[in-house]
Design a protein around this motif. Sequence first.
Motif, PDB file in Angstrom:
ATOM      1  N   THR A  86       0.861  -1.175   0.000  1.00 55.62           N
ATOM      2  CA  THR A  86       0.000   0.000   0.000  1.00 55.62           C
ATOM      3  C   THR A  86       0.896   1.223   0.000  1.00 55.62           C
ATOM      4  OG1 THR A  86      -1.735  -1.156   1.214  1.00 55.62           O
ATOM      5  CG2 THR A  86      -1.824   1.244   1.224  1.00 55.62           C
ATOM      6  N   SER A  90      -3.013  -0.192 -14.865  1.00 48.64           N
ATOM      7  CA  SER A  90      -4.038   0.548 -14.143  1.00 48.64           C
ATOM      8  C   SER A  90      -4.754   1.477 -15.104  1.00 48.64           C
ATOM      9  CB  SER A  90      -3.385   1.367 -13.028  1.00 48.64           C
ATOM     10  OG  SER A  90      -4.322   2.222 -12.434  1.00 48.64           O
ATOM     11  N   TYR A 103      -6.703   3.328  -5.413  1.00 50.24           N
ATOM     12  CA  TYR A 103      -6.587   2.619  -6.685  1.00 50.24           C
ATOM     13  C   TYR A 103      -5.843   1.301  -6.482  1.00 50.24           C
ATOM     14  CZ  TYR A 103      -7.796   7.216  -8.438  1.00 50.24           C
ATOM     15  OH  TYR A 103      -8.439   8.405  -8.670  1.00 50.24           O
ATOM     16  N   THR A 104      -6.240   0.290  -7.234  1.00 50.14           N
ATOM     17  CA  THR A 104      -5.574  -1.006  -7.213  1.00 50.14           C
ATOM     18  C   THR A 104      -4.888  -1.205  -8.556  1.00 50.14           C
ATOM     19  OG1 THR A 104      -7.236  -1.900  -5.728  1.00 50.14           O
ATOM     20  CG2 THR A 104      -5.899  -3.490  -6.923  1.00 50.14           C
ATOM     21  N   THR A 148      -2.468  -3.934 -10.890  1.00 47.04           N
ATOM     22  CA  THR A 148      -1.980  -5.297 -11.089  1.00 47.04           C
ATOM     23  C   THR A 148      -0.547  -5.253 -11.591  1.00 47.04           C
ATOM     24  OG1 THR A 148      -4.216  -6.021 -11.642  1.00 47.04           O
ATOM     25  CG2 THR A 148      -2.410  -7.465 -12.310  1.00 47.04           C
ATOM     26  N   THR A 192      -0.823  -7.540  -6.539  1.00 49.90           N
ATOM     27  CA  THR A 192      -1.555  -6.287  -6.671  1.00 49.90           C
ATOM     28  C   THR A 192      -1.021  -5.305  -5.630  1.00 49.90           C
ATOM     29  OG1 THR A 192      -3.305  -7.061  -5.202  1.00 49.90           O
ATOM     30  CG2 THR A 192      -3.684  -7.321  -7.552  1.00 49.90           C
ATOM     31  N   SER A 232      -1.873  -1.381  -3.804  1.00 47.81           N
ATOM     32  CA  SER A 232      -2.886  -0.352  -3.564  1.00 47.81           C
ATOM     33  C   SER A 232      -2.202   1.000  -3.492  1.00 47.81           C
ATOM     34  CB  SER A 232      -3.607  -0.624  -2.244  1.00 47.81           C
ATOM     35  OG  SER A 232      -4.295  -1.836  -2.312  1.00 47.81           O
TER      36      SER A 232
END
Length: 137
Positions: A37, A70, A102-103, A105, A120, A122
């Motif tokens: 994160t 993203s 927002y996430t 990959t 993933t 964040s």
Amino acid sequence: MKKHIAFLSLLLLGTLAVGQDFEAPKKGAKIYAKEYTITLEEGDDKTFDLWIVRSRLAKRTKFSAPKLLSSSGLTFDVTTDMENADHFTVKVNAESVVPGAYTVTVSSRSNSSHQVTGTTLSFNVMPAKAVASEDGE
């Protein structure tokens, strides 16, 4: 001589992976981050690290640099570490991004049958802090 260099390289890569407390997968490779994160302000950028940790069977496999996907407007610049091909520095930019969560990959590919397990991340984009003007307005 080649055997000694190869052994030292594998020892160094193993030490780096263990030093970061990343568990090697049983097969293929896995992408790890120290932080999953990441918080940054609107309009700012931040740098973080990613690693590809290989299984014993995938030591000779070539993996591409991680791709971060993203639709948020976040932009990413991935740089490969010249001394460790499995370490990457990523600069994320939130120049044109609306504050929010927002996430993203993260993925990579190999030149063989060894698969890479992605991850993933964040991203929390915070509103830019207002700067007070000199005349108090």
